[in-house]
Scaffold this motif. Sequence first.
Motif, PDB file in Angstrom:
ATOM      1  N   ILE A   1      -3.315  -2.160  -5.668  1.00  0.00           N
ATOM      2  CA  ILE A   1      -3.704  -1.352  -4.514  1.00  0.00           C
ATOM      3  C   ILE A   1      -4.763  -2.133  -3.761  1.00  0.00           C
ATOM      4  CG2 ILE A   1      -4.741   0.797  -3.688  1.00  0.00           C
ATOM      5  CD1 ILE A   1      -3.762   2.156  -6.242  1.00  0.00           C
TER       6      ILE A   1
ATOM      7  N   TYR B   1      -4.894   2.520   2.343  1.00  0.00           N
ATOM      8  CA  TYR B   1      -4.503   1.886   1.089  1.00  0.00           C
ATOM      9  C   TYR B   1      -3.108   1.300   1.217  1.00  0.00           C
ATOM     10  CZ  TYR B   1      -8.518   3.908  -1.214  1.00  0.00           C
ATOM     11  OH  TYR B   1      -9.796   4.216  -1.578  1.00  0.00           O
TER      12      TYR B   1
ATOM     13  N   THR C   1      -0.066  -0.481  -1.348  1.00  0.00           N
ATOM     14  CA  THR C   1       0.366  -0.724  -2.722  1.00  0.00           C
ATOM     15  C   THR C   1       1.521  -1.713  -2.719  1.00  0.00           C
ATOM     16  OG1 THR C   1      -0.264   1.522  -3.328  1.00  0.00           O
ATOM     17  CG2 THR C   1       1.210   0.367  -4.833  1.00  0.00           C
TER      18      THR C   1
ATOM     19  N   ILE D   1       3.019   5.063  -7.631  1.00  0.00           N
ATOM     20  CA  ILE D   1       1.701   5.013  -6.983  1.00  0.00           C
ATOM     21  C   ILE D   1       1.830   5.347  -5.501  1.00  0.00           C
ATOM     22  CG2 ILE D   1      -0.191   3.485  -6.286  1.00  0.00           C
ATOM     23  CD1 ILE D   1       0.095   2.106  -9.032  1.00  0.00           C
TER      24      ILE D   1
ATOM     25  N   LYS E   1      -5.072   7.902  -5.428  1.00  0.00           N
ATOM     26  CA  LYS E   1      -5.219   6.450  -5.277  1.00  0.00           C
ATOM     27  C   LYS E   1      -6.690   6.062  -5.315  1.00  0.00           C
ATOM     28  CE  LYS E   1      -1.023   6.101  -2.579  1.00  0.00           C
ATOM     29  NZ  LYS E   1      -0.430   5.818  -1.294  1.00  0.00           N
TER      30      LYS E   1
END
Length: 80
Positions: free
Chosen positions: A6, A14, A16, A65, A73
């Motif tokens: 991340i 964010y 991923t 995720i 997260k």
Amino acid sequence: MYYVYILICADGTYYTGYTTDLAGRLRKHNLGQASKYTRSRLPVELAYYEVLPDKSSALKREMAIKKLPRLEKIRLADQV
């Protein structure tokens, strides 16, 4: 060995992803060569990563995720 990671982007969002070369991938992200999403949100900072044994498990974890709410997260990133 595969890594799921991340990143925290400069705008606070964010990102991923997964890779076999975590340091190289982070470098490429910060050079604007890794993804369209992070290219316009530089610099990025590694917030969290996991080591996984194979590509299949890395892809599954990446998707899991990505489906997490932002707060989850943030909690993962706070574990580092």
